[in-house]
Motif scaffolding. Structure first.
Motif, short mmCIF file in Angstrom:
data_model
loop_
_atom_site.label_atom_id
_atom_site.label_comp_id
_atom_site.label_asym_id
_atom_site.label_seq_id
_atom_site.Cartn_x
_atom_site.Cartn_y
_atom_site.Cartn_z
N LYS A 1 22.35 25.92 69.82
CA LYS A 1 21.63 26.97 70.54
C LYS A 1 21.82 28.32 69.86
O LYS A 1 20.90 29.13 69.78
CB LYS A 1 22.09 27.04 72.00
CG LYS A 1 21.52 25.92 72.87
CD LYS A 1 22.11 25.93 74.26
CE LYS A 1 21.55 27.02 75.16
NZ LYS A 1 22.16 26.97 76.51
N ALA A 2 23.02 28.57 69.38
CA ALA A 2 23.26 29.83 68.68
C ALA A 2 22.44 29.89 67.40
O ALA A 2 21.78 30.90 67.11
CB ALA A 2 24.75 29.97 68.36
N VAL B 1 27.43 26.80 77.66
CA VAL B 1 26.85 26.81 79.02
C VAL B 1 25.42 26.28 78.92
O VAL B 1 24.46 27.04 78.79
CB VAL B 1 26.85 28.24 79.63
CG1 VAL B 1 26.42 28.18 81.10
CG2 VAL B 1 28.22 28.90 79.50
N PRO B 2 25.28 24.96 78.98
CA PRO B 2 23.96 24.37 78.70
C PRO B 2 22.88 24.79 79.68
O PRO B 2 21.70 24.75 79.34
CB PRO B 2 24.22 22.86 78.80
CG PRO B 2 25.57 22.70 79.40
CD PRO B 2 26.32 23.96 79.20
N GLU B 3 23.27 25.25 80.88
CA GLU B 3 22.26 25.62 81.87
C GLU B 3 21.53 26.91 81.50
O GLU B 3 20.49 27.22 82.09
CB GLU B 3 22.89 25.80 83.25
CG GLU B 3 23.60 24.57 83.79
CD GLU B 3 25.09 24.58 83.43
OE1 GLU B 3 25.46 25.09 82.34
OE2 GLU B 3 25.86 24.05 84.23
N MET B 4 22.08 27.71 80.60
CA MET B 4 21.42 28.98 80.24
C MET B 4 20.47 28.73 79.07
O MET B 4 20.86 28.20 78.04
CB MET B 4 22.47 30.04 79.86
CG MET B 4 21.87 31.38 79.42
SD MET B 4 20.93 32.24 80.71
CE MET B 4 22.28 33.05 81.61
N ARG B 5 19.23 29.12 79.26
CA ARG B 5 18.23 29.01 78.20
C ARG B 5 18.14 30.34 77.45
O ARG B 5 17.94 31.38 78.08
CB ARG B 5 16.88 28.66 78.83
CG ARG B 5 15.72 28.63 77.85
CD ARG B 5 14.46 28.19 78.58
NE ARG B 5 13.28 28.22 77.73
CZ ARG B 5 12.04 28.05 78.17
NH1 ARG B 5 11.83 27.86 79.47
NH2 ARG B 5 11.02 28.08 77.35
N GLY B 6 18.26 30.29 76.16
CA GLY B 6 18.09 31.49 75.35
C GLY B 6 16.70 31.51 74.75
O GLY B 6 16.25 30.52 74.18
N VAL B 7 16.00 32.62 74.90
CA VAL B 7 14.64 32.75 74.36
C VAL B 7 14.65 33.94 73.40
O VAL B 7 14.89 35.08 73.81
CB VAL B 7 13.60 32.96 75.48
CG1 VAL B 7 12.21 33.19 74.89
CG2 VAL B 7 13.59 31.76 76.43
N LEU B 8 14.37 33.67 72.14
CA LEU B 8 14.42 34.71 71.12
C LEU B 8 13.12 35.49 71.07
O LEU B 8 12.03 34.93 71.11
CB LEU B 8 14.69 34.07 69.75
CG LEU B 8 14.74 35.01 68.54
CD1 LEU B 8 15.86 36.03 68.67
CD2 LEU B 8 14.89 34.21 67.25
N LEU C 1 26.40 30.61 74.29
CA LEU C 1 25.27 29.88 74.88
C LEU C 1 25.45 28.37 74.72
O LEU C 1 25.00 27.59 75.56
CB LEU C 1 23.95 30.30 74.21
CG LEU C 1 23.42 31.69 74.58
CD1 LEU C 1 22.24 32.06 73.68
CD2 LEU C 1 23.01 31.73 76.04
N ASP C 2 26.13 27.97 73.65
CA ASP C 2 26.32 26.53 73.44
C ASP C 2 27.33 25.92 74.40
O ASP C 2 27.41 24.71 74.53
CB ASP C 2 26.74 26.29 71.98
CG ASP C 2 25.55 26.34 71.04
OD1 ASP C 2 24.70 25.42 71.11
OD2 ASP C 2 25.43 27.31 70.27
N VAL D 1 26.04 35.00 71.80
CA VAL D 1 25.13 33.98 71.26
C VAL D 1 25.87 32.63 71.11
O VAL D 1 25.36 31.58 71.52
CB VAL D 1 24.55 34.46 69.91
CG1 VAL D 1 23.82 33.33 69.19
CG2 VAL D 1 23.60 35.64 70.14
N ALA D 2 27.08 32.69 70.57
CA ALA D 2 27.84 31.46 70.40
C ALA D 2 28.17 30.81 71.74
O ALA D 2 28.17 29.58 71.88
CB ALA D 2 29.13 31.73 69.62
N GLY E 1 29.43 28.95 66.66
CA GLY E 1 28.07 28.73 67.16
C GLY E 1 27.67 27.26 67.03
O GLY E 1 28.04 26.60 66.07
N ALA F 1 16.41 37.37 74.40
CA ALA F 1 17.44 37.94 73.52
C ALA F 1 16.88 38.44 72.20
O ALA F 1 15.98 37.84 71.61
CB ALA F 1 18.50 36.87 73.23
N LEU G 1 18.88 30.88 67.79
CA LEU G 1 18.60 32.30 68.03
C LEU G 1 18.63 33.13 66.74
O LEU G 1 18.32 34.32 66.77
CB LEU G 1 19.56 32.89 69.05
CG LEU G 1 19.29 32.61 70.52
CD1 LEU G 1 20.09 33.54 71.41
CD2 LEU G 1 17.81 32.74 70.88
#
Lengths: 516, 516
Positions: free
Chosen positions: B458-459, A37-44, A34-35, A31-32, B455, A21, B462
């Protein structure tokens, strides 16, 4: 549940569990979410070319798509070069591009941009998700479209109000189209080509560059005397000890002409007939030797591995593939040269490595030096858009955290997406970058000659990277990646071994003179 | 004369004398042709976003276009974000995109790409120059199209064989369309608006942000009591001692609502009616106060300065503009804060500076602190595509080598186009970068709240740039730019003075905590 939450939940249900992302304001609800749905990993990432290249590298290794998160037309534009490479690799990517709210577009605010035109250039799948309740279904369709054989970039344009609106609905995964089987007649006809007694080349690509396809191709070659080749820029090539070593078709038209000299039949399996990478005055674009016939066993998107196995069973029923014996060069000594650094790689490559290869001219002798190294994957620059190595290495390391990733990176290509180093540091990824610092766009020096252009001092100046010299140790350290400099083969070997032994990213600034 | 030579000669004849370039193989004849046309200066950048941003900054200061040189669709893609900003700035740019030879396109070689679709997103001028003999004429048309009022990105797609072919013909310059005059009735009608006795806002943009337009706007405001505003993101705003200080309309919709509170008439001159930069749930996109009437004096592309002078002569015949007195803040002391660093800028800004402003949230209080500084130009982020500051500063310095260029650069935006530093070092440009290092995408923290998104960790992750911290001193030194770090106001002032006194580029890593 808002639209963004339904989108991410649907992606996760379809086994898309990483999102690379670089978001902006219109993506804040994603972005918000993401918190939730814990199974999704966000990588900045700090630049969109890193986002898209990482998604490409991830999918080549994970065998399934990652999502991206990009900010309107300019974000997509910044990501376009590595999406181009992904398109040429047939990599599945779910490309999420945020846009202004639907009702806001009429105001032509500063970031208003023609996302569809930019996305359409990728010749993949593009859909705008206008209504919150449809976002989940559109996301499921995007995942399927990305994975429909042979794989593509699926771009989902997500208006901010579709994202923030309530009434989102998740959607169950849609099974993608699997590769189409090659019909029996084609298999039989192509098998017959190998029995004509005339010289045959077998050119494999796509999934055939994995173990099963390589074994089948090796059996065919061993039994029939055909010359087998891997396409010039495979998406993912498995090689090393215990696997068949099949030569890649060269980058330069001159090489290909040499490789295919005397060939009367070219069997194409999972790729296309060979063409010149660029046009050169007075030279042919089509590299099929004059008078040779092209036979297509499997088009891109067909089940090439199965087709190769079927041909092998017809023409090589009793033949085993020729498997590479373990064999490593000794660590050379003395100052680094374009010839000896590849031996250092061959001598030190750890088990089960992934090589993200953007060595370009510096890597000409790499395949021979690593053929007998422990089994490894090689990811290559499928689309010719430089700046792919560092991001692809990043994504590959996210996909396979337990495997060592080696990024062989030429200097000229490094600066496009250099901030990938920061993401490597942030995620503590096991990526070792060997920065091949020859202080030139060496490939363009070669190409200037090959196209027959008469360059003078101003032309040469535009191909020179030595004024000022770049200090990649400082650049890497500035982005949080420990770095060292190697000027001799011994130093490179020692630094490589140390980097592989220690978790997290490392960079070695390898001072290698240009080949030319 | 080959096509490339005719192209460059035609550009030079039309007074286009700088080409920012990131070439590839298909552009090698263009590169070689530079040696045959000594009047054309080639400036190498290591990433296309630097090329296009530099062309934007160059034209904003030089008042005439530069050329770019880009490599097929991926090169154009990499340059697209800053071309988007240029489009919003109405900057003339002659964008040259090399392509495969015409006969080579059918082979779908790896770099084959849909250049037209990508270029069309810029809504400018696009032409493919298929035949060598037409390249000169097409180049002259491109220069004219770029400069036709109000200015745009003109993209000339140059197939390699059109470039290398013999038979090129230069073409004489084609005069561009000058800005259309506003008719007398409109001038009279708008002048009458200022006499209604109801509150009026005058919103100026485009060329009206230069001295002559500012003086006319100031006279109108002084004589009639109207509130004058400059558009939120002017391409080039002249300000400082001896010029009228006219407030810019705010970035945040809330600011604009406050600024336009009670206004009954908005007169638009050289820009568009105010709209929200982004959409926010439940908030209006259209920022014209309810019940207020919009009157257009001059559209974008009309002769706004002349129209303002005509209105001023009608409503403010005997009124002088209100000119800014010299006034500088004292150099503050102590650790840097979002409040005090702008005073350091105000205290130290040299005469005749150019500010390339990408300070974003860190720069909120900059205008007040620099209003009474010596006369200077401010270049702003017209299109909202971040990563503009370093390249635009680079191009501005090429256009005005004798003027000090100050790039106020937020950290989050810096990494998109960081290699601009290398070009600054290579060309020994007088650019001083103040890197506002707050270790966050601070604007997105604000926006996350403003869009009403909830957020969690996780938000927030990011939007955070502190893991790892970036060391911009090392990054700059790695690219050949001398760099220092400032943590106090005194250090920043001292380092700025030193940087301005010494030729060539400098970077100051200014550790400023986030505003939020």
């Amino acid at each position: 549940m808002n639209g963004a939450q339904s989108l991410i939940r649907t992606l996760v249900d379809a086994d898309v569990e990483v999102c690379f992302a670089n978001p902006g304001t219109s993506e804040m609800h994603f972005v918000a979410a993401l918190d939730t749905v814990p199974e999704m990993r966000g990588v900045l990432a700090l630049f969109e070319g890193v986002v898209t290249g990482a998604a490409d590298g991830y999918a080549r290794i994970a065998g399934k798509p990652a999502a991206t998160l990009l900010h309107l037309g300019p974000g997509l534009g910044n990501g376009l070069a590595n999406l181009h490479n992904a398109r040429r690799a047939n990599t599945p990517i779910v490309n999420v591009v945020g846009d202004h709210a639907t009702y806001h577009k009429q105001y032509d605010a500063p970031l208003e941009s023609d996302i569809e035109s930019i996305a359409s250039s990728l010749e993949g799948w593009v859909r705008r998700s206008e209504h919150t309740k449809d976002v989940g279904a559109d996301a499921a369709a995007a995942v399927a479209a990305a994975q429909d054989a042979p794989g593509r970039v699926a771009t989902l344009i997500l208006p901010a109000d579709a994202s923030w609106g309530e009434g989102g609905e998740t959607c169950a995964p849609i099974p993608p189209r699997v590769p189409q089987a090659v019909d029996a007649t084609t298999v039989k006809d192509v098998a017959a080509v190998f029995g004509t007694g005339e010289p045959v080349a077998l050119l494999i690509g796509g999934d055939a560059c994995r173990e099963e396809g390589l074994r089948a191709a090796s059996r065919i070659a061993a039994a029939t005397g055909a010359k087998a080749f891997v396409e010039t820029f495979p998406s993912r090539l498995e090689r090393g000890e215990g696997l068949p070593t099949i030569e890649r078709l060269g980058y330069l038209a001159e090489q290909v002409t040499y490789q295919l000299d005397g060939i009367k039949h070219i069997v194409i399996a999972g790729t296309k007939a060979p063409v010149s990478f660029f046009a050169y005055p007075g030279k042919p674009s089509d590299l099929v030797p004059e008078g040779a016939q092209v036979h297509t066993l499997a088009s891109v998107g067909q089940d090439v591995t199965r087709a190769l196995n079927e041909v092998a069973d017809l023409v090589a029923a009793d033949t085993e593939p020729e498997l590479q014996q373990a064999s490593r060069p000794a660590v050379p000594s003395g100052p680094l040269t374009p010839q000896n650094w590849v031996d250092v790689i061959g001598a030190t490559l750890p088990d089960n490595a992934i090589i993200a290869d953007e060595a370009n001219t510096s890597g000409l002798m790499l395949p021979a030096a690593t053929a007998g190294a422990p089994r490894h994957d090689v990811l290559t620059l499928t689309g010719g858009a430089i700046g792919y190595g560092m991001p692809v290495a990043t994504g590959a390391a996210v996909a396979a955290p337990e495997r060592p990733v080696l990024n062989l990176q030429s200097d000229g290509s490094a600066l496009y997406t250099i901030s990938a180093l920061w993401t490597q540091a942030r995620e503590n990824l096991n990526v070792t970058t060997v920065l091949l610092n020859n202080r030139a766009y060496a490939i363009l020096r070669l190409e200037l000659q090959r196209v027959g252009a008469q360059g003078g001092p101003k032309a040469n100046e535009l191909l020179d990277l030595s004024r000022p010299d770049m200090d990649f140790v400082k650049i890497a350290e500035g982005m949080g990646v420990p770095a060292t400099r190697a000027t001799t083969a011994e130093e490179l070997a020692e630094q490589l071994q140390r980097a592989f032994a220690e978790p997290g990213p490392h960079l070695i600034d390898a001072v290698v003179p240009p080949l030319l």
